[in-house]
Motif scaffolding. Sequence first.
Motif, PDB file in Angstrom:
ATOM      1  N   TYR A 162       0.870  -1.170   0.000  1.00  0.00           N
ATOM      2  CA  TYR A 162       0.000   0.000   0.000  1.00  0.00           C
ATOM      3  C   TYR A 162       0.907   1.220   0.000  1.00  0.00           C
ATOM      4  O   TYR A 162       1.920   1.244   0.708  1.00  0.00           O
ATOM      5  N   ARG A 172       0.946   4.284   1.139  1.00  0.00           N
ATOM      6  CA  ARG A 172       1.317   5.099   2.304  1.00  0.00           C
ATOM      7  C   ARG A 172       2.554   4.497   2.973  1.00  0.00           C
ATOM      8  O   ARG A 172       3.431   5.200   3.452  1.00  0.00           O
ATOM      9  N   THR A 173       2.595   3.145   2.965  1.00  0.00           N
ATOM     10  CA  THR A 173       3.702   2.435   3.600  1.00  0.00           C
ATOM     11  C   THR A 173       4.944   2.426   2.714  1.00  0.00           C
ATOM     12  O   THR A 173       6.031   2.789   3.157  1.00  0.00           O
ATOM     13  N   HIS A 174       4.793   1.992   1.462  1.00  0.00           N
ATOM     14  CA  HIS A 174       5.929   1.921   0.532  1.00  0.00           C
ATOM     15  C   HIS A 174       5.462   2.227  -0.874  1.00  0.00           C
ATOM     16  O   HIS A 174       4.379   1.780  -1.284  1.00  0.00           O
ATOM     17  N   GLY A 180       0.991   9.242   8.329  1.00  0.00           N
ATOM     18  CA  GLY A 180       0.591   9.244   6.913  1.00  0.00           C
ATOM     19  C   GLY A 180       0.928  10.459   6.079  1.00  0.00           C
ATOM     20  O   GLY A 180       0.399  10.611   4.977  1.00  0.00           O
ATOM     21  N   ASN A 217       4.351   6.072   8.569  1.00  0.00           N
ATOM     22  CA  ASN A 217       3.235   5.266   8.077  1.00  0.00           C
ATOM     23  C   ASN A 217       1.969   5.475   8.910  1.00  0.00           C
ATOM     24  O   ASN A 217       0.873   5.579   8.368  1.00  0.00           O
ATOM     25  N   SER A 256       9.945   5.595  10.795  1.00  0.00           N
ATOM     26  CA  SER A 256       9.159   5.068   9.673  1.00  0.00           C
ATOM     27  C   SER A 256       7.818   4.543  10.171  1.00  0.00           C
ATOM     28  O   SER A 256       6.820   4.580   9.451  1.00  0.00           O
ATOM     29  N   PHE A 257       7.770   4.109  11.441  1.00  0.00           N
ATOM     30  CA  PHE A 257       6.463   3.763  12.029  1.00  0.00           C
ATOM     31  C   PHE A 257       5.562   5.004  12.065  1.00  0.00           C
ATOM     32  O   PHE A 257       4.395   4.958  11.671  1.00  0.00           O
TER      33      PHE A 257
END
Length: 374
Positions: free
Chosen positions: A39, A41-43, A222, A219, A215-216
């Motif tokens: 997805y 937003r994550t990668h 957002g 994500n 990075s948490f």
Amino acid sequence: MTIHGGQAPDPAYGAVMPPIYQTSTYAQTTPGGHKGFEYSRTHNPTRQALEKNLAHIEHGAFGLAFASGLAAMDAVMKLLKPSDEVIATDDLYGGSYRLFTKIFEPYGIHFRFVPMQSTEKVAQQITPKTKLLWVETPTNPMMNVIDITAMANLAKHHKLLLAVDNTFASPYLQQPLTMGADIVMHSATKYLAGHSDVVLGALITNDASLAERLSFIQNASGAVPGPFDSFLTLRGIKTLHVRMERHCQNAATIAQYLAHHPKIESVNWPGFDHHPNHTIAQAQMKDFGAMLSFVPKGANHQTAIALVEKLKLFTLAESLGGVESLAGHPASMTHASIPKDLREKSGVVDALIRLSVGIEDVQDLIEDLEQAIG
Ligand SMILES: *Cc1c(COP(=O)(O)O)cnc(C)c1O
């Protein structure tokens, strides 16, 4: 590094530039069966190429891209907890000051604004609750230079995190991670992207656990940039070194021109021998950057505004770091959100004019200044 970092030709068709993967989601063969992307937003592959490139150019191991410079700073602040304290540069980018005081202060994080040219003054403000030093250098718009190594030593001694806003210098001029900073932040909107056509932010670190926490947050909160903005920034970074050389040359010529002008009172630029932090600037920067500010003789709020309005080649605009030269009036533009007394204490008087020197023909720029100064 600026040209190749994070960018091998695309395995699908050999595209030399990372393609703009304009997609929110990725096909899975079986639940959880994917090629590393679930997805966006994550990668996202375009953003990932940019993040690797950002890490390379700052000599870091981990790069993270955000929707804006302020979104990147917002993520750093979310590492903190209520009652934690931050010591920040007093002569700070206006939006950073607003984020700290109007958003995070109400959540119980306390900020102390200190003239960080004095390591001693910073040391005096450290308490058991202090968790983070936030450094911006050179500062905006007074062009003070803060000793990053001294701040790093102080941070290590007191077990604090050191974050450096490296927007004004760009990694071409200085790499704070190599001087002991834990986190480097960029408004890539400025020199990194370099063409005044994108808003984007970045964080770079060498610390794996910090990278994981950031990075948490990236994500979970957002505030990520889209693939097209990531692509534009990658394209901009490819010419960073060439642009910066010309930016610095032009700024040096203009700084000298203004310093010798009979109608100019003072010029702030770290390249002058008499600049109070010149020695530190020489030691930690490859060159002196392309931002400067000045006060015309006998000027006030109105006459300073009249001068910037007369400029034709310099565009009157917020922002900086693009190939085109910009002029601004900090007291009514970029620094309007800082209270007047606090602003003036750090030298941002009503007559101050700020220039972001672009890469045009320097003679054209000087002629423009000459007709406006009169
Ligand atoms: C512009 C700027 C920011 C904020 O970045 P945005 O991309 O506009 O959110 C932060 N720090 C400095 C020094 C800046 O010039």
